[in-house]
Design a protein around this motif. Structure first.
Motif, short mmCIF file in Angstrom:
data_model
loop_
_atom_site.label_atom_id
_atom_site.label_comp_id
_atom_site.label_asym_id
_atom_site.label_seq_id
_atom_site.Cartn_x
_atom_site.Cartn_y
_atom_site.Cartn_z
N ARG A 1 -3.82 2.96 -0.85
CA ARG A 1 -4.87 1.99 -1.34
C ARG A 1 -4.55 0.50 -2.19
NH1 ARG A 1 -8.89 4.01 1.80
NH2 ARG A 1 -9.73 2.60 0.91
N ASP B 1 -3.90 -2.07 -4.60
CA ASP B 1 -4.04 -2.08 -6.03
C ASP B 1 -4.29 -3.48 -5.75
OD1 ASP B 1 -2.92 -3.22 -8.79
OD2 ASP B 1 -1.11 -1.25 -8.42
N THR B 2 -5.48 -3.57 -6.79
CA THR B 2 -5.68 -5.54 -7.44
C THR B 2 -5.22 -6.31 -8.20
OG1 THR B 2 -7.62 -4.10 -8.61
CG2 THR B 2 -8.18 -4.95 -6.06
N GLY B 3 -4.46 -5.18 -8.92
CA GLY B 3 -3.82 -5.19 -10.44
C GLY B 3 -2.32 -6.37 -9.76
N GLU B 4 -1.38 -5.15 -8.52
CA GLU B 4 -0.56 -5.82 -8.16
C GLU B 4 -1.12 -7.22 -7.49
OE1 GLU B 4 2.76 -4.60 -4.79
OE2 GLU B 4 1.50 -3.01 -5.85
N GLU C 1 -12.68 -2.10 -3.79
CA GLU C 1 -12.07 -3.11 -3.16
C GLU C 1 -11.81 -4.02 -3.11
OE1 GLU C 1 -9.37 1.19 -2.65
OE2 GLU C 1 -10.29 -0.36 -1.24
N LEU D 1 0.57 -1.37 0.19
CA LEU D 1 -0.31 -0.59 0.02
C LEU D 1 1.09 1.27 0.11
CD1 LEU D 1 -2.66 -0.99 2.87
CD2 LEU D 1 -2.59 -1.51 0.35
N ARG D 2 0.39 2.23 -1.17
CA ARG D 2 2.00 3.29 -1.27
C ARG D 2 1.00 3.99 -0.61
NH1 ARG D 2 6.10 0.16 -3.41
NH2 ARG D 2 5.59 -1.34 -4.92
#
Length: 395
Positions: A156, A158-161, A190, A150-151
């Motif tokens: 938030r 990142d569901t792609g990650e 999310e 989480l950056r």
């Protein structure tokens, strides 16, 4: 390096736990005492919870209720109260006799769940920054920790990650929302995306929801509510954060009978049972009226606003938390130290204790200039802490 045996020169601490050592919370809390600093590091309130709940615990002790071993699943009154709480707030039904297990706090619940469900070599995906016990739990199980970061500034998921992190060796996702230490609250969308991945890839989920009632923006949504998730989710919560009795260590697990049995099998060889008289008090606490939960949230929101505003005035970069009672602050505009050195010198320089956020990350660089403060303190304590932090301008 681990402590070495004098008989065979082999480290006494097993290799899975090498490097963990004493937690940063114990270290910094000890420094707070030694230096007379205000402890905004460890997350515990400086006032006890409702007097009637404390009295309920005292009454249980004096009446001899819970002074001997309580039932392995927890006393029936508390399991019924947990069932009622899930229905009241989330419209979710759990069988108190087969789908609820009382634990020695949420920490034990998460540990027992990981030890029960993870085989050596299994991958466990966790959103970093993460609470330090997750690292130890995965290591004790022989699992492989796979971070999804989480950056800042918004933290938030990142569901792609997340999707890219899943492999054929992935066993489960370890989820914490509202999230410690960032204060982010995962949105319904999310969580729906995370749930869809868990179902598609047939993964288990352990969800740590101890801050469920400490949400200032948005809402807390249990991931077990989503299609296909009830049967694959171990939901964990506790009384400590909601009722300000962190020392009682009363937590619980909600899950299907099969998952509860798995967690109970591990838990029974850890603490067996715990906190008998406190279980009666927590059962009463869970039935407190809505006004209690609203007042708790509003009180902490006011403290958040006080402290976040003060930090910004002092030049900290602040990511406003949506929940929990922690705030992440960036020190780069104030100091050329990294977060670890900043926190180690802060008690002597300003009489305040904070926690370096880097200890919650595998990717230390992602949090090099970030520190975490706890704002679950009386307003006058927060005001004094801000006054002390103003000394940093000259150091």
């Amino acid at each position: 390096m681990g402590q070495v045996s004098q008989t065979n020169k082999r480290p006494l601490l097993n290799r899975r736990l090498q490097g963990l050592g004493t937690t940063i919370f114990a270290e910094m809390s000890a420094r707070a005492v030694a230096t007379g600093s205000i402890n905004l590091g460890q997350g515990f309130p400086d006032r006890d919870g409702p007097i009637e709940i404390a009295q309920a615990a005292a009454d249980a002790i004096m009446a001899g209720r819970g002074n001997q071993y309580p039932p392995g699943l927890g006393i029936p009154e508390l399991r019924q109260a947990i069932k009622a709480h899930a229905m009241r707030f989330y419209d979710m039904r759990y069988d108190p006799d087969t789908e609820i297990l009382v634990t020695a706090g949420a920490t034990e619940a998460v540990a027992a769940a990981i030890l029960a469900l993870v085989e050596p070599g299994d991958e466990v995906i966790a959103f970093e920054p993460y609470y330090d016990s997750y690292v130890a739990n995965i290591a004790m199980a022989g699992g492989v920790r796979v971070p999804v970061t989480l950056r800042p500034p918004h933290f938030r998921p990142d569901t792609g990650e997340l999707a890219r992190a899943i492999t054929e060796r992935t066993r489960l996702i370890l989820l914490n929302s509202p999230h410690n230490p960032t204060g982010s609250v995962f949105t319904r969308d999310e969580l729906a995306a995370i749930a869809a991945l868990a179902v598609e890839r047939d993964l288990l989920v352990i969800t740590d929801e101890v801050y469920e009632h400490l949400v200032f923006h948005g809402e807390h949504v249990p991931i077990a509510q989503f299609p296909g998730m009830r049967e694959r989710t171990v939901s964990v919560s506790s009384a400590g954060k909601t009722f300000s009795f962190t020392g009682w260590k009363i937590g619980w697990v909600k899950a299907t009978p099969e998952l509860v049995d798995a967690v109970k099998t591990t838990k029974q060889f850890m603490t067996f049972v715990s906190g008998g008289p406190f279980q009666y008090a927590v059962a009463r606490a869970l039935a407190l009226p809505d006004d209690y939960f609203t007042a708790l949230r509003d009180d902490l929101k006011a403290k958040r606003d006080l402290f976040v505003g003060g930090l910004r005035d002092l030049g900290f970069g602040v990511s406003e938390p949506e929940g929990t009672y922690f705030v992440t602050a960036d020190i780069s505009a104030l100091d050329d130290r990294d977060g670890v050195e900043f926190c180690r010198t802060l008690p002597e320089r300003a009489g305040v204790v904070a926690i370096p956020a880097a200890i919650f990350y595998d990717d230390k660089e992602a949090a090099r200039t970030q520190v975490r403060f706890a704002f679950c303190k009386r307003p006058e304590v927060l005001t004094e802490a801000l006054s002390r932090l103003s000394r940093l301008a000259g150091t």
